[in-house]
Each structure stands twice: as C-alpha cells, then as structure tokens.
Design an enzyme around this catalytic site. Structure first.
Site, mmCIF file in Angstrom:
data_model
loop_
_atom_site.group_PDB
_atom_site.id
_atom_site.type_symbol
_atom_site.label_atom_id
_atom_site.label_comp_id
_atom_site.label_asym_id
_atom_site.label_seq_id
_atom_site.Cartn_x
_atom_site.Cartn_y
_atom_site.Cartn_z
ATOM 1 N N GLU A 278 0.861 -1.198 0.000
ATOM 2 C CA GLU A 278 0.000 0.000 0.000
ATOM 3 C C GLU A 278 0.885 1.231 0.000
ATOM 4 O OE1 GLU A 278 -2.399 -0.050 3.537
ATOM 5 O OE2 GLU A 278 -3.228 -2.021 3.080
ATOM 6 N N LYS B 81 2.371 4.614 1.365
ATOM 7 C CA LYS B 81 2.505 5.135 2.736
ATOM 8 C C LYS B 81 2.205 6.624 2.701
ATOM 9 C CE LYS B 81 5.542 5.183 6.744
ATOM 10 N NZ LYS B 81 5.230 6.536 7.147
ATOM 11 N N ARG C 238 -2.351 10.000 11.616
ATOM 12 C CA ARG C 238 -2.999 8.709 11.870
ATOM 13 C C ARG C 238 -4.117 8.900 12.881
ATOM 14 N NH1 ARG C 238 0.117 3.261 13.048
ATOM 15 N NH2 ARG C 238 -1.593 1.811 13.442
ATOM 16 N N ARG D 155 -2.360 9.032 17.653
ATOM 17 C CA ARG D 155 -1.422 7.959 18.001
ATOM 18 C C ARG D 155 -1.091 7.960 19.491
ATOM 19 N NH1 ARG D 155 3.628 8.481 14.094
ATOM 20 N NH2 ARG D 155 3.349 10.624 14.774
ATOM 21 N N GLU E 94 -5.245 7.114 7.746
ATOM 22 C CA GLU E 94 -4.391 8.299 7.720
ATOM 23 C C GLU E 94 -5.177 9.442 7.078
ATOM 24 O OE1 GLU E 94 -1.317 7.757 8.976
ATOM 25 O OE2 GLU E 94 -0.053 9.371 8.226
ATOM 26 N N PHE F 128 -7.325 2.099 6.472
ATOM 27 C CA PHE F 128 -6.598 0.855 6.177
ATOM 28 C C PHE F 128 -6.839 -0.269 7.179
ATOM 29 C CE2 PHE F 128 -3.301 3.976 7.658
ATOM 30 C CZ PHE F 128 -3.087 3.456 8.922
ATOM 31 N N ARG G 47 5.473 -3.353 17.465
ATOM 32 C CA ARG G 47 6.173 -3.069 16.227
ATOM 33 C C ARG G 47 6.675 -4.416 15.717
ATOM 34 N NH1 ARG G 47 8.079 1.552 14.225
ATOM 35 N NH2 ARG G 47 7.969 2.685 16.162
ATOM 36 N N LYS H 74 7.676 -0.976 6.672
ATOM 37 C CA LYS H 74 7.668 0.264 5.891
ATOM 38 C C LYS H 74 8.961 0.372 5.091
ATOM 39 C CE LYS H 74 9.091 2.908 9.931
ATOM 40 N NZ LYS H 74 8.808 3.964 10.868
HETATM 41 P P1 AMP Z 1 6.439 5.882 10.703
HETATM 42 O O1 AMP Z 1 5.674 7.018 11.348
HETATM 43 O O2 AMP Z 1 7.467 6.301 9.702
HETATM 44 O O3 AMP Z 1 6.928 4.876 11.718
HETATM 45 O O4 AMP Z 1 5.375 5.051 9.828
HETATM 46 C C1 AMP Z 1 4.223 4.483 10.351
HETATM 47 C C2 AMP Z 1 3.058 5.387 10.073
HETATM 48 O O5 AMP Z 1 2.733 5.408 8.692
HETATM 49 C C3 AMP Z 1 1.777 4.926 10.703
HETATM 50 O O6 AMP Z 1 1.703 5.334 12.041
HETATM 51 C C4 AMP Z 1 0.721 5.608 9.856
HETATM 52 O O7 AMP Z 1 0.439 6.866 10.431
HETATM 53 C C5 AMP Z 1 1.403 5.870 8.536
HETATM 54 N N1 AMP Z 1 0.790 5.211 7.365
HETATM 55 C C6 AMP Z 1 0.673 5.795 6.168
HETATM 56 N N2 AMP Z 1 0.107 4.991 5.279
HETATM 57 C C7 AMP Z 1 -0.145 3.832 5.900
HETATM 58 C C8 AMP Z 1 -0.712 2.595 5.496
HETATM 59 N N3 AMP Z 1 -1.129 2.383 4.251
HETATM 60 N N4 AMP Z 1 -0.812 1.619 6.424
HETATM 61 C C9 AMP Z 1 -0.365 1.818 7.685
HETATM 62 N N5 AMP Z 1 0.177 2.970 8.128
HETATM 63 C C10 AMP Z 1 0.298 3.973 7.250
#
Ligand code: AMP
Length: 599
Positions: free
Chosen positions: A247, A249, A254, A273, A303, A343, A423, A429
């Site tokens: 998917e 990102k 969030r 969050r 998101e 999502f 996690r 990611k």
């Molecule tokens: P990070 O903040 O870099 O750790 O990435 C995780 C965050 O990506 C999650 O907390 C979501 O807010 C965001 N996110 C964006 N797109 C998605 C998706 N398709 N599925 C899950 N999380 C997503």
C-alpha cells in the site's frame, strides 16, 4: 481505604528514586486497595479522575485553586503567593500552612469520598459553577490533613506526577499477583487492547490473570496503534514476508475512529497515536464517518490528509498538520478539508477483529466503508493495494508512490493479525531514505537541560539532553545533547515546556552517564523529532550500551559504547506521542545496522 493512607503511599512513592523500590511500593498499595477502589486509586496515582484519553477538565486555573486553598486556610492570598514563589508547588505550600496552623482536618475521608467530590467538580458547568467548584475544593482542603492536601490540590492543578510510567504500574500488578515480573507481558497485552489502568486493575483484582487474555476492544477506549518495522531493500522485504500486500505510505495524521449508533444518533470519537481524544479537531471527518460508516459499531484506522480540490491532490504533511489546532477549527477545516484513507477495521458490530487475519479484516472493511468513487463527496477512502508476488513488485509500487510525492510504501503480511502497540513484522515500511544514510528521524524524549552561557542564557536554556526508550527495561537512555539548530522561538518554547516538568532529582527511569549530567532534570513528557546525519557509537551515551553488540544476534559481547547521534537537530515538537512511544533502543540499533548495510 482512607485518603490519608493513600496520601502516605503517595509520599513514599514520591520520595524514592529507584524504580525497583517504586514497583514494590506500588504493589503494596495495590494489595491494600479493594477491587472497588482500585480504579479510582489508579486514576489518582496518575493525577486524574479518568483514564488519560477521557477529557475530564477540572476547569480550575491556578488562581482559583489558590483561592480555594486560602479560603480553607483562612490566610491572605499574598502570604500564600510568597510561599508559592519559594516552593513552586501549591500542594507543598498548602501543607506547610496547615501544619503551621495545626489543622488536622475534621473528617476521616475515604479515597472514594474524595474521588467522587473531584469527579463532581469535573462535571459542573454553567452559571455559578466556578463558585461551586471552588467551594467543594475548599471544603475538601478543610476536611483533610496536611499531607493529604499536598496531593489533593495537585490533582486539579495537574501537577501530580509521581515519576513512574504505566509500565511500572503493570510491573507492580504482576508483583502483586505473582511476586515477580513474570505476568507483566500478559497484563501489558491486555493493556494495549484497553489502555485503561483502572479497568485492568479492577479486572485483575476481581478475576485474576486468567481474565487478561479475554479482554477485547471497547468503543470509546483507544486501542494502542500497531507500528511498522523497517527493512533497507525490497529484496529484504520480499524475503521476510514472501506474500504480502503493498500500500502507499501516506504522510498525514494517523487517526483511530470509534463509531457507535445510539438510537437515531451516532457517536464518533477520534483518537491520535498518542491516544488523545482529538474528535473536536476534525469535524469534517466526524461528519464523513456518520454518513459513510455502514455498521452499528466499528473501530477503524487510517491516515487523514489535507485535500486540495482545485488540483485534486493530497497535501504534504506540513500543510495537513495545520489542522492539528485548538482554535479556529471551522475556518481551517474550510481551508484545508481532510480526506481519510482507511486501512484497518479492528472491531465491528460487537466483534473484535484483532485476531482475524488481514485479508479477512479487509473483506469485512469493504462492507463497512464503500466509497462512491466521487472524491468530492467521499471523506473516507480506501487506499490502492497491490499484491506482492516478487521483490520487483515492491520496487515498482515504491517508485510509483515516490513519483506521486508520497513518502514510500507499507508492505503488510496477508495473514498478519493486528497486534496492538507492537512493532512487529506484520507491517514493514520502506522509505526512500533507507537507501541513503539515515534520513529517517528519531522521536526522542527531552530528559533535561543546561542553562547555558552567554547569549544562550537569555532563554534560560543552552542545550538539552535527549534519549530514547528502552522497552525491555522501561527506562530512558541518552543519544544526544543538542545545543544548536533551534530558532529563538523553539528555545523559548522548549524552556517553557521544561519549566512545568522540572524536578530536583534525576528521574528513576533515566539511565544517564555522569558526563552527560544536566543542570535541570525534567520528567519524561516532552517528545521531539530529531534529525541527525548518522548514528555513531560513543561511550558517553547509554542507549544500547549493554545490549548485544550485533542486532543480527550473533555476537553477544557486552558493549560499553552506546549509540549517539551525529549532528542532531530539532525538527519539531511531537505532541501526539507519549514518552513510551518514542523511538526505542532496539529501533536505533536497527537503524544503525540499516545504515551500515547501505554504505
Ligand atoms: P512511521 O511514522 O514512519 O513509523 O510510519 C508508520 C506510520 O505510517 C503509521 O503510524 C501511519 O500513520 C502511517 N501510514 C501511512 N500509510 C499507511 C498505510 N497504508 N498503512 C499503515 N500505516 C500507514
């Protein structure tokens, strides 16, 4: 339990700086508390009368609290203010005056008596409510002994911080039941599904540990959000998962949506969050959910992104984030309307889907969210999904996402369950930055600061110490002391935030090398996003110091070098994360190993 007895427990807890002693003291307190009182005790231990995600505002400013106190003590406000200047704490000043005057209280009030009175203050509104609140508080002060008052007034003043984390409380509950930490993981799992310490403690007292495995989500109580792992290359992701779904990102906000139909009405709550109730900030999302959620009850996640209807494009984070505000909400909603990519469906019509595999959750999600296809009408959208058959798919979708200005991609394990707060490897990611040096940022906790010399001392702060969270040990370990790269406004803001949470001793949860000591310690509360050029090793920092030297698990050498950030600088203040949600030591270790691989 008498409130007096609780206050004495508070005193002991407050005066220890050892986490082990604190755990023991808390477990003793829980042993003495009945199942009916333990909920109230849990909230008051956190300086509240509800779980933190529920807004229960006392609506009493410092001035009003002082007025209530001086009325009860029958002293003049000026005298009290003078003492307050010295102690910096209304509670300690109230206690001191009561002792001086020999006031011992008139009644022997129970914990529940005091709790209910405090709750009643949070429920009052309208004409004359300020006076009634003031009166109740003043009567409480008169009825209690000096030590009880020290803690009582800190609750509406929002300054009761006894220096432990939620994890210390979970450990203490395990100690209560098993005499050791062995049950903490099981209790923590339940807490991640329903992070209401009052409820969890009551269940434990009433039904023991066996109840924990059957705790399910509850509409209105945010579920701790699942987090993603990271890997450096598409091949690594493919090898790890073999099958999966890719998917885009999105870089927005969030949100977790809680929706329930109640007769003809529908109730919607939105959580960030950090588990804050942010419903009031996003009226357009609330309206969209009411129109577009096809269920009697549901918990969804996604998101939210700003949308520009002229160009039909989604806005970058810097623009979307302007919607995170307390004032002028309606105007900003007009200017930057939000769309939300859903999502996850975690709960529907009374059924928990946490243990349901992703593909089945998604099938059910398609019955709850059915976008019309008209982007101007729909608020809730579904993100495109591509099945991962080869590593090439990962690369292709990634390049495509980047070309559309997105942050990267998420690859999700098809049969992965939703693991609250974890996690794990169910989500991975992948951002462009991993292929370069560390371009990802760290969410760090501000642990203390130096006052600074010369021009810097104008702000009262010249450098600040930041750390990351060690989830294994429930402690904070340092990675950098930062003294440059902040605007004047940032320094002022940081100083103001720190002033409220300064403490006269190093908090029990901090692990800091002597060389990194600071002039002023602050309690773990402020989270900042830090950007750095590189993760290096240093003997001065404690993050990862005693960990196994290699994250790949081969070497098990105890390392005296910790992880340190090279050229650290402040990117922004993060107000939707709790200190325990900061980057963990394990993540820093992973980032460091990813960085080594990509060199
Ligand atoms: P990070 O903040 O870099 O750790 O990435 C995780 C965050 O990506 C999650 O907390 C979501 O807010 C965001 N996110 C964006 N797109 C998605 C998706 N398709 N599925 C899950 N999380 C997503």
């Amino acid at each position: 339990m008498k409130f007096k007895v609780l206050a004495d427990h508070f005193r002991l807890i407050e005066s220890t700086s050892s986490r082990n002693d604190m755990t023991e003291l808390l477990s003793k307190l829980f042993a003495e508390t009945s199942a009916d009182e333990i909920g109230a005790v849990m909230y008051m231990l956190q300086g509240k009368v509800t779980p933190p995600y529920e807004k229960a505002d006392f609506g009493l400013g410092e001035k009003m609290i002082i007025r209530a106190v001086v009325r009860a003590l029958q002293i003049d406000e000026e005298t009290f203010q003078e003492s307050l200047k010295k102690t910096g704490d209304i509670g300690s000043s109230a206690e001191m005056f009561m002792e001086k005057k020999g006031m011992k209280g008139t009644q022997d009030m129970s914990v529940m008596d005091v709790f209910e009175k405090l709750v009643s203050i949070t429920k009052m509104s309208g004409d004359g409510s300020q006076d009634r609140k003031l009166e109740i508080l003043s009567e409480l002060v008169k009825a209690l002994d000096p030590l009880s008052c020290r803690y009582l007034v800190r609750i509406p003043a929002q300054t009761l911080r006894l220096g432990f984390s939620d994890m210390t409380i979970l450990d203490a509950m395990s100690w209560l039941l098993a005499g050791n930490k062995s049950l903490r993981k099981d209790i923590e799992k339940a807490y991640h599904v329903r992070p209401d310490l009052g409820y969890i403690a009551e269940m434990l007292k009433k039904h023991g540990i066996s109840k924990m495995a059957s705790i399910v989500p509850h509409i209105g109580t945010p579920i701790l959000m699942m987090k993603a792992q990271r890997l450096p290359t598409p091949e690594d992701i493919f090898n790890k998962l073999q099958t999966g779904r890719i998917e885009p990102k999105y870089d927005g906000l969030r949100l977790q949506i809680h929706y329930e139909k109640k007769g003809k009405e529908a109730v919607v709550k939105l959580f960030s969050r950090g588990l804050d109730d942010v419903t009031y900030m996003y009226p357009d999302i609330v309206e969209g959910v009411i129109k577009e959620c096809h269920a009697d009850s549901a918990i969804l996640e996604g998101e939210a992104l700003g949308f520009d209807s002229y160009s039909r494009t989604f806005l970058p984070f810097q623009e979307t984030v302007q919607r995170k505000r307390k004032h002028d909400i309606a105007e900003k909603a007009q200017e930057i309307p939000l769309k939300m990519f859903i999502f996850e469906l975690l709960y529907v019509n009374g059924e928990s889907l946490l243990k349901t595999p992703l593909t089945d959750r998604s099938k059910k999600m398609l019955k709850v969210i059915k976008p019309s296809g008209d982007i101007f009408n729909d608020t809730l959208l579904l993100s495109p999904q591509v099945e991962m058959i080869t590593a090439d798919d990962v690369n292709r979708v990634f390049e495509d996402s980047i070309s559309k200005g997105l942050e990267g991609i998420m690859v999700k394990k098809l049969d992965g369950t939703y693991e609250p707060g974890a996690r794990g490897w169910n989500w991975i990611k992948f951002k462009r930055s991993y292929s370069a040096k560390i371009d990802d940022t760290l969410d760090c906790v501000v642990m203390g600061y130096d006052r600074g010399k010369g021009k810097r001392s104008d702000f009262g702060i010249g450098a600040f110490l930041v750390g990351v969270y060690d989830a294994q040990e429930d402690s904070y370990k340092t990675v950098a002391k930062i003294g440059t790269g902040l605007s004047d406004e940032d320094w002022r803001m940081l100083h103001t935030l720190c002033t409220h949470i300064a403490t006269d001793h190093k908090p029990a949860l901090y692990d800091v090398d002597k060389l990194m000591s600071v002039d002023v310690w602050v309690k773990p509360a402020i989270v900042v996003e830090i950007k750095a050029d590189e993760i290096t090793r240093s003997t001065m920092h404690t993050a990862g110091r005693s960990m196994k030297a290699s994250v790949s698990g081969k070497a098990s050498v105890v390392d005296i070098q910790g992880y340190a950030l090279r050229f650290p600088r402040l990117k922004r203040f993060v107000d939707d994360k709790k200190p325990e949600d900061a980057t963990t030591v394990e993540e820093v270790a992973e980032m460091s190993s990813i960085q080594l691989k990509s060199v």
